[in-house]
Design a protein around this motif. Structure first.
Motif, PDB file in Angstrom:
ATOM      1  N   TYR A   8      38.868 103.908  99.720  1.00  0.00           N
ATOM      2  CA  TYR A   8      38.685 102.473  99.894  1.00  0.00           C
ATOM      3  C   TYR A   8      38.374 102.179 101.346  1.00  0.00           C
ATOM      4  CZ  TYR A   8      39.886  97.471  99.991  1.00  0.00           C
ATOM      5  OH  TYR A   8      39.854  96.106 100.158  1.00  0.00           O
ATOM      6  N   GLU A   9      37.260 101.502 101.570  1.00  0.00           N
ATOM      7  CA  GLU A   9      36.902 101.151 102.931  1.00  0.00           C
ATOM      8  C   GLU A   9      36.253  99.768 102.969  1.00  0.00           C
ATOM      9  OE1 GLU A   9      34.175 104.069 104.350  1.00  0.00           O
ATOM     10  OE2 GLU A   9      32.554 103.485 102.983  1.00  0.00           O
ATOM     11  N   ALA A  15      33.424  95.628 100.816  1.00  0.00           N
ATOM     12  CA  ALA A  15      34.475  96.563 100.417  1.00  0.00           C
ATOM     13  C   ALA A  15      33.873  97.572  99.447  1.00  0.00           C
ATOM     14  CB  ALA A  15      35.633  95.822  99.759  1.00  0.00           C
ATOM     15  N   THR A  16      34.097  98.858  99.701  1.00  0.00           N
ATOM     16  CA  THR A  16      33.591  99.905  98.816  1.00  0.00           C
ATOM     17  C   THR A  16      34.765 100.672  98.226  1.00  0.00           C
ATOM     18  OG1 THR A  16      31.575 100.144 100.145  1.00  0.00           O
ATOM     19  CG2 THR A  16      32.122 101.935  98.628  1.00  0.00           C
ATOM     20  N   ILE A  17      34.834 100.688  96.908  1.00  0.00           N
ATOM     21  CA  ILE A  17      35.895 101.384  96.183  1.00  0.00           C
ATOM     22  C   ILE A  17      35.267 102.556  95.442  1.00  0.00           C
ATOM     23  CG2 ILE A  17      37.689 101.173  94.422  1.00  0.00           C
ATOM     24  CD1 ILE A  17      37.692  98.137  94.971  1.00  0.00           C
ATOM     25  N   ALA A  43      40.774  93.456  98.500  1.00  0.00           N
ATOM     26  CA  ALA A  43      39.466  92.856  98.771  1.00  0.00           C
ATOM     27  C   ALA A  43      39.461  91.371  98.410  1.00  0.00           C
ATOM     28  CB  ALA A  43      38.387  93.594  97.986  1.00  0.00           C
ATOM     29  N   TRP A  44      40.182  91.018  97.366  1.00  0.00           N
ATOM     30  CA  TRP A  44      40.317  89.622  96.932  1.00  0.00           C
ATOM     31  C   TRP A  44      40.976  88.796  98.036  1.00  0.00           C
ATOM     32  CZ3 TRP A  44      41.648  88.456  91.176  1.00  0.00           C
ATOM     33  CH2 TRP A  44      41.741  87.081  90.951  1.00  0.00           C
ATOM     34  N   VAL A  52      31.981  93.453  96.701  1.00  0.00           N
ATOM     35  CA  VAL A  52      32.658  94.730  96.462  1.00  0.00           C
ATOM     36  C   VAL A  52      31.694  95.675  95.749  1.00  0.00           C
ATOM     37  CG1 VAL A  52      34.642  95.873  95.405  1.00  0.00           C
ATOM     38  CG2 VAL A  52      34.866  93.519  96.243  1.00  0.00           C
ATOM     39  N   ILE A  53      31.674  96.920  96.182  1.00  0.00           N
ATOM     40  CA  ILE A  53      30.899  97.968  95.512  1.00  0.00           C
ATOM     41  C   ILE A  53      31.880  98.934  94.848  1.00  0.00           C
ATOM     42  CG2 ILE A  53      29.317  99.923  95.817  1.00  0.00           C
ATOM     43  CD1 ILE A  53      28.194  98.429  98.283  1.00  0.00           C
TER      44      ILE A  53
END
Length: 266
Positions: A8-9, A15-17, A43-44, A52-53
């Protein structure tokens, strides 16, 4: 935040999960689901994040659903504190979190999106696929199903006939075939996938966050009634996992033999 099953970054509002279990084609277990929920909620809550990805580690798989080797115990995927009888609640919670987060979620499908992994991309707002990606359902082949958003919402996207074909036949479809049926927004070469997802996320970040949020709520409102169906479906699924019929699907998969459901027709 430390995670075991995902990466998670956050960078420049995106935000990429990443589901990080490539040794099992990014199949999820109980811990994976809980970590996904935690990352989406972070992220929310972060006002700096505008999109978000969701993707999978490696080039082979986005996600192939529940890890059949963890499908044990009472009614679900059981690892150390795994899904167990709570499978319906936890998977349903993840689905609702992806739908309700007031920011668009882009599925960057890098490989196989099968079973429960297919459902995840269906629920995302947008899907960009690598040209090598494969999509499809496997539930009825392994003694499982998603009779909530994974089927009812799928039918709204591709139509009743196609959705029934996807679930009843459990065949696989190319990224281009899925684009033709409206299940995928864009297809790009594998090595361009993450850049394409970030490009779309960047375009979203240029827009009014309130406008985007209210548009997502509006889109969701039309299919909100599926929530009740999903609750019933996940509840029944937890009970179904205790049955010999479901066990036959799991065992055949693990033993790499043809499945035999004929005895359950009498």
């Amino acid at each position: 935040m430390y995670f075991e099953d995902i990466n998670y970054e956050k960078h420049e509002g995106i935000a990429t999960i990443t589901i990080n279990r490539p040794h099992v084609y990014n199949a999820f277990r109980g811990l994976t689901i809980r970590e996904l929920i935690a990352a989406f909620r972070d992220a929310w809550d972060d006002n700096a994040v505008g999109a978000v990805i969701l993707t999978g580690e490696g080039e082979k798989a986005f996600c192939v659903g529940g890890d059949q080797k963890q499908k044990a115990g009472e009614g679900g995927y059981d690892d150390q504190g795994g899904l167990g009888m709570g499978i319906g609640l936890e998977v349903e919670n993840l689905h609702q979190t992806i739908r309700n987060i007031p920011k668009p979620v882009i599925a960057a499908v890098n490989g196989f999106a099968i079973g429960g992994g297919h459902v995840l991309h269906v629920i995302c707002d947008l899907t960009i696929a690598a040209d090598t990606a494969k999509f499809g359902q496997s539930g009825p082949k392994v003694g499982s199903y998603d009779a909530g958003f994974g089927s009812a919402y799928l039918a709204r996207i591709v139509g009743e006939k196609k959705a029934r074909e996807i679930w009843y036949l459990c065949e696989q479809y190319s990224a281009e075939e899925c684009k033709e049926m409206g299940l995928v927004n864009k297809v790009v070469p594998q090595d361009e996938l993450q850049d394409a997802a970030r490009n779309w996320a960047g375009k979203i970040l240029e827009k009014s966050p309130t406008a985007i949020k209210m548009l997502k709520y509006s889109f969701n409102a039309d299919s909100a009634s599926i929530t009740g169906i999903s609750q019933l479906a996940m509840g029944s699924l937890a009970m179904f996992y205790n049955s010999e019929e479901s066990e036959e699907g799991k065992n055949a998969f693990l033993e790499k033999r043809p499945v035999d459901f004929q005895k359950f027709r009498s």
